[in-house]
Structure formats: C-alpha cells, structure tokens
Design an enzyme around this catalytic site. Structure first.
Site, PDB file in Angstrom:
ATOM      1  N   LYS A  91      40.581  31.208  50.027  1.00  0.00           N
ATOM      2  CA  LYS A  91      39.999  32.209  50.916  1.00  0.00           C
ATOM      3  C   LYS A  91      38.540  31.928  51.290  1.00  0.00           C
ATOM      4  O   LYS A  91      38.166  31.998  52.451  1.00  0.00           O
ATOM      5  CB  LYS A  91      40.088  33.573  50.220  1.00  0.00           C
ATOM      6  N   ASP A 140      49.733  47.119  35.716  1.00  0.00           N
ATOM      7  CA  ASP A 140      50.256  45.752  35.586  1.00  0.00           C
ATOM      8  C   ASP A 140      51.575  45.721  34.788  1.00  0.00           C
ATOM      9  O   ASP A 140      52.578  45.187  35.271  1.00  0.00           O
ATOM     10  CB  ASP A 140      49.165  44.874  34.953  1.00  0.00           C
ATOM     11  N   LYS A 199      55.549  44.823  36.031  1.00  0.00           N
ATOM     12  CA  LYS A 199      56.436  43.894  35.313  1.00  0.00           C
ATOM     13  C   LYS A 199      57.737  44.594  34.927  1.00  0.00           C
ATOM     14  O   LYS A 199      58.821  44.018  35.042  1.00  0.00           O
ATOM     15  CB  LYS A 199      55.722  43.347  34.075  1.00  0.00           C
ATOM     16  N   GLY A 201      46.536  33.985  30.973  1.00  0.00           N
ATOM     17  CA  GLY A 201      45.663  32.825  30.863  1.00  0.00           C
ATOM     18  C   GLY A 201      46.176  31.713  31.772  1.00  0.00           C
ATOM     19  O   GLY A 201      47.369  31.667  32.102  1.00  0.00           O
TER      20      GLY A 201
HETATM   21  N1  LIG Z   1      45.302  35.242  35.247  1.00  0.00           N
HETATM   22  C1  LIG Z   1      46.431  35.387  34.553  1.00  0.00           C
HETATM   23  O1  LIG Z   1      46.465  35.232  33.324  1.00  0.00           O
HETATM   24  C2  LIG Z   1      47.709  35.757  35.258  1.00  0.00           C
HETATM   25  C3  LIG Z   1      48.893  35.871  34.510  1.00  0.00           C
HETATM   26  C4  LIG Z   1      50.111  36.151  35.158  1.00  0.00           C
HETATM   27  C5  LIG Z   1      50.111  36.342  36.526  1.00  0.00           C
HETATM   28  N2  LIG Z   1      48.937  36.270  37.229  1.00  0.00           N
HETATM   29  C6  LIG Z   1      49.005  36.486  38.668  1.00  0.00           C
HETATM   30  O2  LIG Z   1      48.712  35.252  39.315  1.00  0.00           O
HETATM   31  C7  LIG Z   1      48.041  35.492  40.557  1.00  0.00           C
HETATM   32  C8  LIG Z   1      46.732  34.730  40.561  1.00  0.00           C
HETATM   33  O3  LIG Z   1      45.911  35.206  39.509  1.00  0.00           O
HETATM   34  P1  LIG Z   1      44.533  34.484  39.131  1.00  0.00           P
HETATM   35  O4  LIG Z   1      44.128  35.081  37.839  1.00  0.00           O
HETATM   36  O5  LIG Z   1      44.680  33.019  39.264  1.00  0.00           O
HETATM   37  O6  LIG Z   1      43.571  35.026  40.317  1.00  0.00           O
HETATM   38  P2  LIG Z   1      42.112  34.531  40.671  1.00  0.00           P
HETATM   39  O7  LIG Z   1      41.534  33.694  39.582  1.00  0.00           O
HETATM   40  O8  LIG Z   1      41.354  35.738  41.125  1.00  0.00           O
HETATM   41  O9  LIG Z   1      42.339  33.565  41.937  1.00  0.00           O
HETATM   42  C9  LIG Z   1      42.848  34.049  43.123  1.00  0.00           C
HETATM   43  C10 LIG Z   1      42.896  32.909  44.139  1.00  0.00           C
HETATM   44  O10 LIG Z   1      43.559  33.390  45.310  1.00  0.00           O
HETATM   45  C11 LIG Z   1      42.814  32.936  46.439  1.00  0.00           C
HETATM   46  N3  LIG Z   1      43.135  33.837  47.560  1.00  0.00           N
HETATM   47  C12 LIG Z   1      42.966  35.189  47.640  1.00  0.00           C
HETATM   48  N4  LIG Z   1      43.452  35.637  48.813  1.00  0.00           N
HETATM   49  C13 LIG Z   1      43.941  34.554  49.473  1.00  0.00           C
HETATM   50  C14 LIG Z   1      44.566  34.364  50.733  1.00  0.00           C
HETATM   51  N5  LIG Z   1      44.797  35.381  51.556  1.00  0.00           N
HETATM   52  N6  LIG Z   1      44.942  33.101  51.073  1.00  0.00           N
HETATM   53  C15 LIG Z   1      44.712  32.051  50.256  1.00  0.00           C
HETATM   54  N7  LIG Z   1      44.133  32.172  49.043  1.00  0.00           N
HETATM   55  C16 LIG Z   1      43.740  33.400  48.672  1.00  0.00           C
HETATM   56  C17 LIG Z   1      41.371  32.940  46.009  1.00  0.00           C
HETATM   57  O11 LIG Z   1      40.624  32.127  46.873  1.00  0.00           O
HETATM   58  P3  LIG Z   1      39.088  31.746  46.584  1.00  0.00           P
HETATM   59  O12 LIG Z   1      39.144  30.707  45.500  1.00  0.00           O
HETATM   60  O13 LIG Z   1      38.607  31.204  47.853  1.00  0.00           O
HETATM   61  O14 LIG Z   1      38.418  33.021  46.165  1.00  0.00           O
HETATM   62  C18 LIG Z   1      41.531  32.384  44.583  1.00  0.00           C
HETATM   63  O15 LIG Z   1      41.544  30.975  44.611  1.00  0.00           O
HETATM   64  C19 LIG Z   1      47.877  37.025  40.646  1.00  0.00           C
HETATM   65  O16 LIG Z   1      48.945  37.553  41.384  1.00  0.00           O
HETATM   66  C20 LIG Z   1      47.988  37.490  39.198  1.00  0.00           C
HETATM   67  O17 LIG Z   1      48.485  38.814  39.099  1.00  0.00           O
HETATM   68  C21 LIG Z   1      47.746  35.974  36.630  1.00  0.00           C
END
Ligand SMILES: NC(=O)c1ccc[n+]([C@@H]2O[C@H](COP(=O)([O-])OP(=O)(O)OC[C@H]3O[C@@H](n4cnc5c(N)ncnc54)[C@H](OP(=O)(O)O)[C@@H]3O)[C@@H](O)[C@H]2O)c1
Length: 392
Positions: A39, A193, A197, A294
C-alpha cells in the site's frame, strides 16, 4: 512433476514477510513469489524493489500468475482482491479471518460458480491445521463439539497478567511488539478475532453459515484485580474460549472468557499458543496445540495451502452438503460468574438460578445461569463495568 506455481502476493507485513522467508528456506515447494502488491510507497522494503507494485491490477490482470496470496490487513479491500482473483480463475490463499468470516457464504458460492479454489488455513489458529482436518479427517457427522483458544494475543495477556503479575497494558504492548496482535487491538481483546475464527469453524465443523454479528463475543478488556483474585482463590484460570456444539438438532456457538480447572487441557496452554479440542462420538476428545500467531507460524500454514494447491486440493465443504439445514441458535443457557455494577443489570441480563452471591466494598458477583441470547443483546463490549465468565 507438477508445474512451478507463480505467486502474486498482496501484503508484505508480518505474515507476508514471514511467507517470503519460509518459501525461500523450504526446499521442495514448487512455487515462487513473482510480484508483491503493497500500500505505502514510502515504506522501506527489505528485498529488491523490483518485486513491488502499488497497483492491484498488476497481479489480478497478470495471466502468468497462478495463485494470489492475500495477506493484507484490510477486510473490505481484501474481499475485492479475493473475489476478483477467483472470478479471474486464479487459485487464492488468504489469512484474513475478518474478511472470510464476513463473506464466507458468498465466497463459497463464488468457488462453486467459478471452480477456483480458496484456501484459508492460516486464518484460524495460525499454524494448527484445523480446517483441513475438519474437512478431510472428520468428513462425516460424528463431531459433537469444538472448543478453542483461538487468539494468541489474549492468551498471551492472560498468561502474563496471571503468572507474572504484569499489567494488562504492558502485556498487550508486548504482544504488539512480538507481532501477533492485530493492528487494531480491539479485534483481539474484545474477542472479535476469535469470533471471526469461530464463524469459519462453524462452517467446517457443522456446515453452518452464520453472520459474525449473530455470534456472541465478549473479551477480556474488563478483567479486574477482583476477577483475578476470585479465579486464583478457586484454583482456576481464565481462558478466552470459542465454543460450538451440536445440541439436539441445533448448533450453538459463542466466545466468552471461561473459568478452567487444572484437569482441563486448556489450563496448560500459555502465551501466544492456541489449542483446539474436538469432541466426537466415537473417538471422544482430541486436542490440537500449536502457535496461533506470529509471522513464521502463520506463514507455515499459508505455505501448506500453496503446497496443497500444487496438488489441486480444494475444500469440498462436505458438512454444508451433509448438515446444511441445521439451524444456528442462541437460545442456550450457560453457567456464569457475573461481576456486576447494580441489581438492575442482573435483571436486564435475566440471570437465573443464582447459586452464589458475594458483595464487599471492592466487588460484587453472582454465580448463576444466563442465555446466550441475553448476553448478545446486552452489548457487553460497550460497557466497562461488567465482567462475565463461563463456569464450566
Ligand atoms: N500477524 C499474525 O500473527 C497473523 C496471524 C494469522 C492471521 N493474520 C492475518 O494475516 C493478514 C496480514 O496480517 P499482518 O499481521 O501481516 O498485517 P501487517 O503486518 O499489518 O501487514 C499488512 C500488509 O498489507 C498491506 N496492505 C494493506 N492494504 C493493502 C492493499 N489494499 N493492497 C495491498 N497491500 C495492502 C500493507 O502494505 P504496506 O506494507 O505498504 O503498509 C502491509 O504490507 C491479516 O488479515 C491478519 O488478520 C495475521
């Protein structure tokens, strides 16, 4: 030998970078990330900038890409990306539980219409392979119940506050630094959250499509020192449990803090770990345990989905075919501990069968019964003066 899958990746945050990492460390997965859409243009990136685009169509309209992996943190934009990719004939992998829970029936129908597969193991309990087990191993109607600690952040906070006397705020900050808290902590601590799930699990356990707003969720944001003292004095622990079960010909499901005794398997589930316990007619209880959040643990589930696509795996939604007519119901009484502000609240909640009452200058609570329907209607996440926990 199957052909090499070319992956277009959306999102390069905690999970996106985790996926890039594990994909490059794993030999034998026949897939490569070709393009990454993110983004923010100004953000520094740890890999060659040639990989990146800011235009979703560079991936969605690229016919040479076989798989779209959606790892963004915005549910509405994610739905547009995923639905478009499926309609364009691409296989899709996503970890976005909010988006999937809010659109599951529609996504199911798009898959039926287009024949394109959507896999989302990472959306529920991170590295625990629960969806594929529900789909493949438990592909008949023998399941009676599913209980889960499905949120790493709240389990981490509950562990740190009860075992290390950390404050709620410090424990939450730690979870955010470690990368398993959602960008918006309300989704974790108010139990949205794990509700998303559970909504997904309801479909794969009992074949029911439910809207998230019809599933009761109450989190740990109001947990007070008085609640912790009560819990400790009884020799119990509080765990945030997502529950669903088949009761006669209806399905119930809700997420609520739950008082757990030491003989319960969930008692030993600490920190960011998740666990799922299935109750089945002939195999009795079975327990799955693993890291629920994670970058790397979540990415391992995404990788497993990509790998499954190489062999043309898809969810068949067998339970929907088998049980599709079972109604979801909130007309179900549970035993609860209720710390309450005044008698009118107990009346409003319609707490019945009160077996215990306690009142002091610091706290007042009752132990009684309440229906999930009353809990849902009480908008508990809007209040800061109440704590309720199921008494198992
Ligand atoms: N973190 C965990 O442990 C975890 C576990 C299970 C599931 N999840 C799920 O996995 C997903 C990602 O989580 P995360 O923790 O990796 O999130 P994050 O660290 O906040 O990263 C989000 C990424 O999405 C990008 N983004 C946001 N809107 C976008 C768009 N419209 N088009 C393209 N890219 C876009 C952001 O871009 P920028 O880099 O430019 O900001 C960033 O790179 C979420 O749905 C979350 O619920 C996460």
């Amino acid at each position: 030998m199957s052909k090499k899958l070319k992956v277009g990746l959306f999102g390069f945050g905690v999970v996106g970078q985790g996926l890039y990492d594990v994909l490059h460390k794993t030999k034998g997965i026949n897939a490569e990330v070709v393009k990454i859409c993110v983004k923010h243009r100004e953000k520094p990136r740890p890999i060659d900038k040639e990989y990146f685009t800011f235009d979703k169509n560079d991936i969605l309209n690229n016919d040479s890409l076989d798989v779209v992996v959606e790892l963004t943190d915005n549910a509405d934009e994610a739905f547009e990306i995923v639905a478009t990719a499926l309609r364009k004939g691409k296989a899709v992998v996503s970890a976005n539980k909010k988006m999937i829970a809010e659109h599951l029936e529609e996504l199911y129908k798009i898959q039926q219409q287009t024949g394109s597969p959507l896999l989302y193991e990472a959306s529920v309990c991170g590295s625990i392979p629960i969806i594929r087990n529900l789909e493949e191993y438990y592909d008949n109607d023998l399941l009676n119940s599913l209980d889960g600690i499905c949120n790493g952040t709240t389990n981490y906070i509950l562990t740190k506050t009860s075992e290390e006397n950390k404050t709620y705020e410090d424990a939450l900050k730690e979870a955010q630094v470690k990368g398993f808290a959602e960008s918006n902590p309300r989704l974790d601590v108010q139990a949205f959250d794990p509700k998303y799930k559970l909504t997904i699990l309801l479909c794969h356990t009992f074949g029911v499509f439910v809207k998230p707003e019809d599933v009761f969720n109450f989190g740990i944001q109001n947990l007070s020192a008085a609640d912790s003292t009560f819990t400790r004095e009884k020799g119990l622990k509080i765990k945030l449990i997502a529950h669903t079960s088949k009761l006669g010909d209806k399905i119930v499901g809700y997420v609520i803090p739950t008082l757990i005794s030491p003989d319960n398997m969930f008692y030993a589930v600490r920190n960011e770990f998740n666990a799922v316990q299935l109750g089945a007619a002939f195999s009795d209880k079975q327990f799955f345990y693993g890291k629920g959040a994670g970058g790397h643990p979540t990415a391992s589930a995404v990788l497993s989905d990509i790998s499954a696509l190489v062999y043309r795996y898809r969810y068949e939604y067998k339970k929907v075919e088998q049980n599709g007519t079972l109604p979801f119901s909130n007309e179900h009484l549970i035993d609860v501990y209720v710390r309450y502000p005044d008698e009118s609240f107990l009346k409003e909640l319609n707490v019945t069968d009160i077996q215990q009452r306690f009142s002091s200058s610091e706290t007042q609570y009752v132990i009684g019964k309440v229906s999930i329907d009353s809990l849902l209607r009480a908008n508990l996440n809007e209040r800061n003066d109440v704590f309720i926990a199921q008494w198992n």
